[in-house]
Design a protein around this motif. Structure first.
Motif, mmCIF file in Angstrom:
data_model
loop_
_atom_site.group_PDB
_atom_site.id
_atom_site.type_symbol
_atom_site.label_atom_id
_atom_site.label_comp_id
_atom_site.label_asym_id
_atom_site.label_seq_id
_atom_site.Cartn_x
_atom_site.Cartn_y
_atom_site.Cartn_z
ATOM 1 N N GLU A 168 -3.083 1.736 3.964
ATOM 2 C CA GLU A 168 -3.867 1.566 5.054
ATOM 3 C C GLU A 168 -4.135 2.563 6.029
ATOM 4 O O GLU A 168 -5.196 2.905 6.536
ATOM 5 C CB GLU A 168 -3.726 0.064 5.657
ATOM 6 C CG GLU A 168 -4.434 -0.308 6.709
ATOM 7 C CD GLU A 168 -4.441 -1.802 7.509
ATOM 8 O OE1 GLU A 168 -5.182 -2.337 7.580
ATOM 9 O OE2 GLU A 168 -2.975 -1.974 7.657
ATOM 10 N N ASN A 169 -2.760 3.132 6.256
ATOM 11 C CA ASN A 169 -2.626 4.271 7.181
ATOM 12 C C ASN A 169 -3.514 5.602 6.451
ATOM 13 O O ASN A 169 -3.633 6.324 7.370
ATOM 14 C CB ASN A 169 -1.199 4.728 7.316
ATOM 15 C CG ASN A 169 -0.649 3.661 8.241
ATOM 16 O OD1 ASN A 169 -1.141 2.749 9.077
ATOM 17 N ND2 ASN A 169 0.760 3.481 8.161
ATOM 18 N N SER A 170 -3.688 5.419 5.310
ATOM 19 C CA SER A 170 -4.302 6.545 4.482
ATOM 20 C C SER A 170 -5.798 6.274 4.589
ATOM 21 O O SER A 170 -6.355 7.070 3.866
ATOM 22 C CB SER A 170 -3.911 7.023 3.297
ATOM 23 O OG SER A 170 -2.411 7.253 3.145
ATOM 24 N N GLY A 171 -6.305 5.270 5.051
ATOM 25 C CA GLY A 171 -7.721 5.120 5.129
ATOM 26 C C GLY A 171 -8.171 4.046 4.256
ATOM 27 O O GLY A 171 -9.652 3.914 4.120
ATOM 28 N N ALA A 172 -7.511 3.330 3.429
ATOM 29 C CA ALA A 172 -7.697 2.302 2.591
ATOM 30 C C ALA A 172 -8.480 1.133 3.284
ATOM 31 O O ALA A 172 -7.765 0.699 4.248
ATOM 32 C CB ALA A 172 -6.867 2.086 1.635
ATOM 33 N N SER A 173 -9.350 0.628 2.852
ATOM 34 C CA SER A 173 -10.121 -0.768 3.557
ATOM 35 C C SER A 173 -9.518 -2.053 3.150
ATOM 36 O O SER A 173 -9.646 -2.076 1.589
ATOM 37 C CB SER A 173 -11.560 -0.600 3.478
ATOM 38 O OG SER A 173 -12.143 -1.761 3.763
ATOM 39 N N LYS A 174 -8.944 -2.630 3.730
ATOM 40 C CA LYS A 174 -8.249 -3.809 3.037
ATOM 41 C C LYS A 174 -7.115 -3.802 1.708
ATOM 42 O O LYS A 174 -7.746 -4.367 0.823
ATOM 43 C CB LYS A 174 -9.322 -4.844 2.665
ATOM 44 C CG LYS A 174 -10.403 -5.450 3.863
ATOM 45 C CD LYS A 174 -11.134 -6.271 3.299
ATOM 46 C CE LYS A 174 -12.105 -6.974 4.497
ATOM 47 N NZ LYS A 174 -13.017 -8.051 3.757
ATOM 48 N N PRO A 175 -6.528 -3.009 1.795
ATOM 49 C CA PRO A 175 -5.508 -2.556 0.671
ATOM 50 C C PRO A 175 -4.467 -3.662 0.419
ATOM 51 O O PRO A 175 -4.322 -4.675 1.281
ATOM 52 C CB PRO A 175 -4.630 -1.311 1.176
ATOM 53 C CG PRO A 175 -4.656 -1.562 2.471
ATOM 54 C CD PRO A 175 -5.878 -2.158 2.970
ATOM 55 N N VAL A 176 -4.135 -3.850 -0.996
ATOM 56 C CA VAL A 176 -3.276 -5.052 -1.459
ATOM 57 C C VAL A 176 -2.426 -4.274 -2.211
ATOM 58 O O VAL A 176 -2.880 -3.443 -3.002
ATOM 59 C CB VAL A 176 -3.935 -5.916 -1.934
ATOM 60 C CG1 VAL A 176 -5.027 -5.810 -3.260
ATOM 61 C CG2 VAL A 176 -3.143 -7.117 -2.279
ATOM 62 N N THR A 177 -1.106 -4.750 -2.239
ATOM 63 C CA THR A 177 -0.421 -4.201 -3.314
ATOM 64 C C THR A 177 0.107 -5.426 -4.122
ATOM 65 O O THR A 177 0.711 -6.473 -3.619
ATOM 66 C CB THR A 177 0.789 -3.474 -2.908
ATOM 67 O OG1 THR A 177 0.436 -2.331 -1.958
ATOM 68 C CG2 THR A 177 2.128 -3.121 -3.678
ATOM 69 N N VAL A 178 0.273 -5.530 -5.465
ATOM 70 C CA VAL A 178 0.641 -6.490 -6.294
ATOM 71 C C VAL A 178 1.784 -6.096 -7.105
ATOM 72 O O VAL A 178 1.955 -4.944 -7.453
ATOM 73 C CB VAL A 178 -0.396 -6.838 -7.481
ATOM 74 C CG1 VAL A 178 0.046 -7.918 -8.316
ATOM 75 C CG2 VAL A 178 -1.853 -7.069 -6.673
ATOM 76 N N ALA A 179 2.904 -6.870 -6.760
ATOM 77 C CA ALA A 179 4.209 -6.612 -7.547
ATOM 78 C C ALA A 179 4.497 -7.447 -8.912
ATOM 79 O O ALA A 179 4.033 -8.552 -8.945
ATOM 80 C CB ALA A 179 5.564 -6.879 -6.683
#
Length: 104
Positions: free
Chosen positions: A54-65
């Motif tokens: 998000e801080n790098s500019g991604a819109s609505k990021p999500v991380t899946v583990a």
């Protein structure tokens, strides 16, 4: 742990709660020494990855583990191909599922 996550089994996967509509997804595959009893630390890493995206500019990021394989127990074991070769097909299938249904 945050209530932002939901758990699926077979393999063990942490993902955003149903209904989440993220537009950018990263995957976190825990490595050496990982085990279900240490999920809290892994989820902290997932949160940091999402925040960084998000801080790098991604819109609505999500991380899946994804924890669908037996991780090497130690650094010496991580030099052996057996762990990656055993877990590779399951990780490929998981990745294929995310590509087919990118909003999961």
């Amino acid at each position: 742990m945050s209530c932002r996550y939901w758990l699926t089994a077979s393999p063990l996967t942490w993902a955003p709660r149903p209904g989440f509509t993220g537009t950018r997804a990263t995957r976190y595959v825990p490595g050496t020494g990982s085990q279900p009893s240490k999920l809290e630390g892994d989820m902290e890493r997932v949160d940091r990855m999402t925040d960084q995206a998000e801080n790098s500019g991604a819109s609505k990021p999500v991380t899946v583990a994804w924890m669908g394989y037996d991780a090497p127990p130690g650094l010496g074991d991580a030099t052996q191909r057996d762990y990656a070769q055993a877990g590779g097909p399951a990780l490929n299938a998981f990745q294929d599922g995310l590509r087919v249904n990118p909003r999961r």
